[in-house]
Design a protein around this motif. Structure first.
Motif, PDB file in Angstrom:
ATOM      1  N   MET A  21       0.824  -1.201   0.000  1.00 32.87           N
ATOM      2  CA  MET A  21       0.000   0.000   0.000  1.00 32.87           C
ATOM      3  C   MET A  21       0.864   1.261   0.000  1.00 32.87           C
ATOM      4  O   MET A  21       0.762   2.082  -0.903  1.00 32.87           O
ATOM      5  N   CYS A  22       1.724   1.408   0.997  1.00 28.40           N
ATOM      6  CA  CYS A  22       2.498   2.655   1.100  1.00 28.40           C
ATOM      7  C   CYS A  22       3.861   2.551   0.417  1.00 28.40           C
ATOM      8  O   CYS A  22       4.576   3.548   0.302  1.00 28.40           O
TER       9      CYS A  22
ATOM     10  N   CYS B 167      -0.341   0.515   7.652  1.00 35.00           N
ATOM     11  CA  CYS B 167      -1.406   0.383   6.650  1.00 35.00           C
ATOM     12  C   CYS B 167      -2.465  -0.613   7.105  1.00 35.00           C
ATOM     13  O   CYS B 167      -3.649  -0.455   6.798  1.00 35.00           O
TER      14      CYS B 167
ATOM     15  N   THR C 213      -6.306   0.468   7.610  1.00 32.75           N
ATOM     16  CA  THR C 213      -7.374  -0.235   6.901  1.00 32.75           C
ATOM     17  C   THR C 213      -8.444  -0.711   7.876  1.00 32.75           C
ATOM     18  O   THR C 213      -9.647  -0.625   7.582  1.00 32.75           O
TER      19      THR C 213
ATOM     20  N   TYR D 238      -4.436  -4.022  -3.230  1.00 28.89           N
ATOM     21  CA  TYR D 238      -5.588  -3.493  -3.981  1.00 28.89           C
ATOM     22  C   TYR D 238      -6.771  -3.281  -3.051  1.00 28.89           C
ATOM     23  O   TYR D 238      -7.485  -2.282  -3.128  1.00 28.89           O
TER      24      TYR D 238
ATOM     25  N   LYS E 244      -6.227  -0.225  -0.757  1.00 27.67           N
ATOM     26  CA  LYS E 244      -6.361   1.033  -1.504  1.00 27.67           C
ATOM     27  C   LYS E 244      -7.817   1.307  -1.872  1.00 27.67           C
ATOM     28  O   LYS E 244      -8.274   2.452  -1.844  1.00 27.67           O
ATOM     29  N   ASP E 245      -8.534   0.250  -2.234  1.00 32.82           N
ATOM     30  CA  ASP E 245      -9.934   0.431  -2.612  1.00 32.82           C
ATOM     31  C   ASP E 245     -10.758   0.919  -1.410  1.00 32.82           C
ATOM     32  O   ASP E 245     -11.594   1.821  -1.543  1.00 32.82           O
TER      33      ASP E 245
ATOM     34  N   ARG F  98      -9.589   2.568   1.137  1.00 31.91           N
ATOM     35  CA  ARG F  98      -9.181   3.966   1.373  1.00 31.91           C
ATOM     36  C   ARG F  98      -9.919   4.904   0.406  1.00 31.91           C
ATOM     37  O   ARG F  98     -10.441   5.950   0.807  1.00 31.91           O
ATOM     38  N   ASP F  99      -9.981   4.524  -0.876  1.00 28.88           N
ATOM     39  CA  ASP F  99     -10.644   5.386  -1.859  1.00 28.88           C
ATOM     40  C   ASP F  99     -12.132   5.535  -1.554  1.00 28.88           C
ATOM     41  O   ASP F  99     -12.710   6.614  -1.726  1.00 28.88           O
TER      42      ASP F  99
END
Ligand code: ZN
Ligand code: ZN
Length: 216
Positions: A6-7, A21, A25, A130, A133-134, A136-137
């Protein structure tokens, strides 16, 4: 040395996601049900409030925000959480779960399922980057809709509760205060809770109600 997916920083503990991370999450997952509820007032700021306000020159209905409809609908937050849980369970060899209940119950169940798999996700799941990140978005897209949080101090009188009490359809009107140590404003009379992400909208309603009262 591993790299966090992630980072993209060195990850000393190994696995797919670093400790930071993973924690971030978990916090984002835990916030999804509240964010989902937090979108509701923005979707139906007046429709849910009924004739009690419109009769007194209350605020005009705001246009329905399609983005909020999408996020709160079956394909939005709940759909994303359920899809990720399906993927996790499939990759772990667990049977898929058939979602049941309303959207809020399904979202809660999917979030709980993901949280219970978080240790394995962070350590072993190739899709963890993935996934993280998803999530987070998703959280960021909800936060971008929900207005910034106004400052409210403990004990401060915020205004009168704008909730509509059924079946009479009248405004609650009880004084709202932030109790010391509480994060959400809770009306002591009707029990409606106002978490920080709805405070900006709450302020608008309170001001409109005050104006309507002054005009009456
Ligand atoms: Zn990381
Ligand atoms: Zn109330």
């Amino acid at each position: 040395m591993n790299t966090c997916q992630m980072c993209e920083q060195p990850n000393e503990i190994g696995g797919i996601l670093c400790t930071g991370c993973t924690k971030a999450t978990v916090v984002r997952l835990e916030s999804l049900p509240a964010l989902h509820r937090g979108l509701a007032p923005f979707l139906q700021p007046v429709g849910g409030i009924g004739a009690g306000r419109s009769g007194k020159g209350g605020p005009a209905p705001l246009p329905v925000n399609e983005e909020i409809l999408d996020l709160r609908g079956p394909g939005g937050l709940v759909g994303a959480a359920e899809r990720w849980l399906d993927d996790v369970r499939r990759d772990r060899g667990h049977a898929a779960i058939t979602p049941s209940g309303g959207v809020e119950a399904r979202l809660r169940a999917a979030v709980d399922g993901l949280l219970s798999e978080m240790a394995w996700i962070a350590l072993s799941w190739p899709s963890a980057g993935y996934f993280a990140k998803d999530i987070r978005d998703l959280v960021n897209s909800v936060r971008s809709i929900i207005a910034p949080v106004p400052a409210v101090e403990a004990g401060q009188r915020v205004g009168n509760c704008p909730a509509v009490v059924q079946p009479a359809g009248t405004l609650c009107g009880a004084v709202l205060r932030l109790a010391p140590g509480e994060k959400a404003l809770r009306c002591q009379w009707c029990g409606t809770a106002y978490p920080p992400y709805v405070w900006a909208q709450l302020k608008v309603w309170i001001d409109e109600d005050a104006k309507a009262r002054d005009a009456a």
